[in-house]
Design an enzyme around this catalytic site. Structure first.
Site, PDB file in Angstrom:
ATOM      1  N   GLY A 125       0.843  -1.186   0.000  1.00 37.73           N
ATOM      2  CA  GLY A 125       0.000   0.000   0.000  1.00 37.73           C
ATOM      3  C   GLY A 125       0.878   1.236   0.000  1.00 37.73           C
ATOM      4  O   GLY A 125       2.105   1.141   0.108  1.00 37.73           O
ATOM      5  N   ALA A 156       2.038   5.177   1.378  1.00 34.30           N
ATOM      6  CA  ALA A 156       2.446   5.724   2.670  1.00 34.30           C
ATOM      7  C   ALA A 156       1.199   6.004   3.518  1.00 34.30           C
ATOM      8  O   ALA A 156       0.207   6.525   3.022  1.00 34.30           O
ATOM      9  CB  ALA A 156       3.245   7.016   2.461  1.00 34.30           C
ATOM     10  N   THR A 177      13.542  -4.117   9.391  1.00 35.56           N
ATOM     11  CA  THR A 177      14.601  -3.735   8.455  1.00 35.56           C
ATOM     12  C   THR A 177      15.036  -2.291   8.644  1.00 35.56           C
ATOM     13  O   THR A 177      16.053  -1.887   8.100  1.00 35.56           O
ATOM     14  CB  THR A 177      14.140  -3.934   6.997  1.00 35.56           C
ATOM     15  OG1 THR A 177      13.025  -3.084   6.742  1.00 35.56           O
ATOM     16  CG2 THR A 177      13.774  -5.384   6.727  1.00 35.56           C
ATOM     17  N   HIS A 180       5.890   2.174  16.237  1.00 38.12           N
ATOM     18  CA  HIS A 180       5.587   0.789  15.842  1.00 38.12           C
ATOM     19  C   HIS A 180       5.747  -0.161  17.036  1.00 38.12           C
ATOM     20  O   HIS A 180       4.901  -1.023  17.265  1.00 38.12           O
ATOM     21  CB  HIS A 180       6.515   0.339  14.704  1.00 38.12           C
ATOM     22  CG  HIS A 180       6.046   0.735  13.348  1.00 38.12           C
ATOM     23  ND1 HIS A 180       5.681  -0.184  12.404  1.00 38.12           N
ATOM     24  CD2 HIS A 180       5.883   1.950  12.774  1.00 38.12           C
ATOM     25  CE1 HIS A 180       5.315   0.447  11.301  1.00 38.12           C
ATOM     26  NE2 HIS A 180       5.436   1.740  11.499  1.00 38.12           N
TER      27      HIS A 180
END
Length: 174
Positions: free
Chosen positions: A9, A11, A35, A50
């Site tokens: 998807g 941003a 990552t 997050h």
């Protein structure tokens, strides 16, 4: 239940939250393979957001380059969420690695996993053509990575405004 899922998807489309929910439906022992690297305070804040959202039931493996090794080492320990392939692509480019070869190796590794894996990536090809060569190369590399990994995965979702659209069939309902 699907063994491998790619969530893509734009941003702020909600793809990471969707991927987290999918991963949580696959088991109790949750592994997040990150990552991202915090090179500045803005990225540190993004990473913290997050982490806070995921909560303590998630363990984290930080691996900016060798996703194949991270998947192999964590296989059998529960469902894994790889977030994200777009940053991974950027990391590979920064380290002058062969992105397409790395993506093909990752696709082969995904097929060999016994525990489920959910991967997040950005859809970068829907915007304007970038003005410089490096940005165009990044867009092209990211698009190739997305195609290689989407083909390797059992299911594919497109995140739009926080809602998942099933692009490639699977048996998990959100």
């Amino acid at each position: 239940m699907s063994k491998s899922i790619l969530v893509t998807g734009g941003a702020r489309s909600g793809k990471s939250v969707i991927a987290e929910r999918l991963t949580e439906k696959m088991g109790d022992r949750l592994i997040y393979i990150a990552t991202a690297q915090a090179f500045d305070s803005e990225m540190e804040a993004r990473i913290k957001t997050h982490q806070d959202r995921r909560g303590p039931q998630w363990s984290t493996i930080s691996e900016p380059l060798d996703l194949v090794a991270a998947l192999r080492q964590s296989d059998g320990q529960g469902p894994r969420l790889v977030d994200c392939l777009t940053l991974w692509t950027s990391n590979l480019m920064h380290h002058d690695q062969d992105v397409e070869s790395a993506a093909k190796d990752l696709a082969l590794a995904i097929a060999c996993q016994s525990s489920p894996v959910v991967l997040v990536t950005n859809e970068v090809g829907a915007g304007i053509v970038p003005e410089n060569e490096l940005a165009r190369r990044f867009r092209d590399e990211a698009g190739r990575v997305n195609q290689i990994i989407a083909q390797a995965c059992d299911a594919l979702y497109l995140a739009v405004a926080g809602y998942p659209i099933k692009v490639k069939p699977n048996d998990i309902e959100l």
